[in-house]
Design a protein around this motif. Structure first.
Motif, PDB file in Angstrom:
ATOM      1  N   PHE A 161      24.217  35.638  26.968  1.00  0.00           N
ATOM      2  CA  PHE A 161      24.286  35.224  25.571  1.00  0.00           C
ATOM      3  C   PHE A 161      24.402  36.443  24.665  1.00  0.00           C
ATOM      4  O   PHE A 161      24.086  37.555  25.068  1.00  0.00           O
TER       5      PHE A 161
ATOM      6  N   ASP B   4      18.332  31.178  33.289  1.00  0.00           N
ATOM      7  CA  ASP B   4      18.818  29.801  33.426  1.00  0.00           C
ATOM      8  C   ASP B   4      18.206  28.841  32.416  1.00  0.00           C
ATOM      9  O   ASP B   4      18.869  27.919  31.962  1.00  0.00           O
ATOM     10  N   HIS B   5      16.959  29.036  32.068  1.00  0.00           N
ATOM     11  CA  HIS B   5      16.259  28.081  31.206  1.00  0.00           C
ATOM     12  C   HIS B   5      16.508  28.272  29.710  1.00  0.00           C
ATOM     13  O   HIS B   5      16.142  27.434  28.898  1.00  0.00           O
ATOM     14  N   ILE B   6      17.142  29.355  29.341  1.00  0.00           N
ATOM     15  CA  ILE B   6      17.274  29.691  27.918  1.00  0.00           C
ATOM     16  C   ILE B   6      18.118  28.667  27.165  1.00  0.00           C
ATOM     17  O   ILE B   6      17.763  28.246  26.066  1.00  0.00           O
ATOM     18  N   GLU B   7      19.216  28.256  27.742  1.00  0.00           N
ATOM     19  CA  GLU B   7      20.131  27.357  27.037  1.00  0.00           C
ATOM     20  C   GLU B   7      19.475  26.033  26.668  1.00  0.00           C
ATOM     21  O   GLU B   7      19.836  25.408  25.677  1.00  0.00           O
ATOM     22  N   ALA B   8      18.480  25.621  27.420  1.00  0.00           N
ATOM     23  CA  ALA B   8      17.808  24.351  27.167  1.00  0.00           C
ATOM     24  C   ALA B   8      16.794  24.431  26.025  1.00  0.00           C
ATOM     25  O   ALA B   8      16.247  23.415  25.622  1.00  0.00           O
ATOM     26  N   SER B   9      16.566  25.622  25.500  1.00  0.00           N
ATOM     27  CA  SER B   9      15.544  25.808  24.454  1.00  0.00           C
ATOM     28  C   SER B   9      16.192  26.241  23.146  1.00  0.00           C
ATOM     29  O   SER B   9      16.403  27.431  22.916  1.00  0.00           O
ATOM     30  N   ASP B  10      16.462  25.278  22.288  1.00  0.00           N
ATOM     31  CA  ASP B  10      17.090  25.589  20.995  1.00  0.00           C
ATOM     32  C   ASP B  10      16.269  26.552  20.157  1.00  0.00           C
ATOM     33  O   ASP B  10      16.814  27.331  19.376  1.00  0.00           O
TER      34      ASP B  10
ATOM     35  N   PHE C 212      17.076  30.387  19.892  1.00  0.00           N
ATOM     36  CA  PHE C 212      18.303  30.834  19.240  1.00  0.00           C
ATOM     37  C   PHE C 212      18.114  30.915  17.729  1.00  0.00           C
ATOM     38  O   PHE C 212      17.506  30.036  17.125  1.00  0.00           O
TER      39      PHE C 212
ATOM     40  N   VAL D 113      20.415  34.654  20.826  1.00  0.00           N
ATOM     41  CA  VAL D 113      19.083  34.511  21.399  1.00  0.00           C
ATOM     42  C   VAL D 113      18.200  35.600  20.799  1.00  0.00           C
ATOM     43  O   VAL D 113      18.575  36.780  20.764  1.00  0.00           O
TER      44      VAL D 113
END
Length: 165
Positions: free
Chosen positions: A36, A81-87, A90, A97
């Protein structure tokens, strides 16, 4: 990538500290394949400033060379891997991020460069590389973890051609 740099003390480096900070952060992101765009904040302070922060956030009433405040909790260091699932990780304005904050102590940068026999630039870059690894979930609480961090720090600095001259 956005790097915010705030100075809380007067200092003079004989290199472009903003460029070096950006280069080290980019190298860390590249070598760890961070997927990101990111935002990092750096505060440059002195012994009193970092001691106050250390006391407030870690309950340690003494100065240190660098502090790292990651904004992400990792199940496994360097696993993104888990970052995209946590708005909430961002920045809603930039989509980057928010990795966290780095606090650098200028007098320690100078004294440790002298103590370790290398340049101030190398010590400055090393401390940012070290902190970036903390922002990616790495730590050095065990010998094995410390060894992993040391190798990754070396890779980042080697990638940039910053040696222990």
């Amino acid at each position: 990538m956005t790097v915010f740099i705030e100075s809380e003390c007067d200092f003079k480096f004989d290199f472009d500290h903003e460029k070096i900070a950006n280069d080290v952060i980019n190298a860390a992101m590249d070598l760890l394949e961070f997927p990101f765009e990111a935002e990092v904040s750096i505060t440059i302070t002195d012994n009193d400033g970092i001691q106050a922060i250390n006391k407030e956030f870690r309950d340690i009433d003494s100065p240190t060379d660098v502090l790292s405040f990651p904004m992400i909790d990792y199940e496994e260091a360097g696993n993104f891997d888990h970052i995209e699932a946590s708005d909430d990780l961002f920045n809603p304005e930039t989509g980057e991020v928010i990795l966290g904050d780095i606090v650098l102590n200028v007098p320690r940068i100078y004294s440790q460069a002298e103590e370790y026999g290398h340049s101030v630039l190398r010590e400055y870059a090393f401390l940012i590389a070290h902190s970036m690894l903390h922002l990616f979930g790495f730590d050095h609480m065990t010998e094995e973890d410390a060894s992993v961090m040391e190798e990754k720090q070396r890779e980042i600095l080697d990638y940039l051609g910053i040696s222990r001259d």
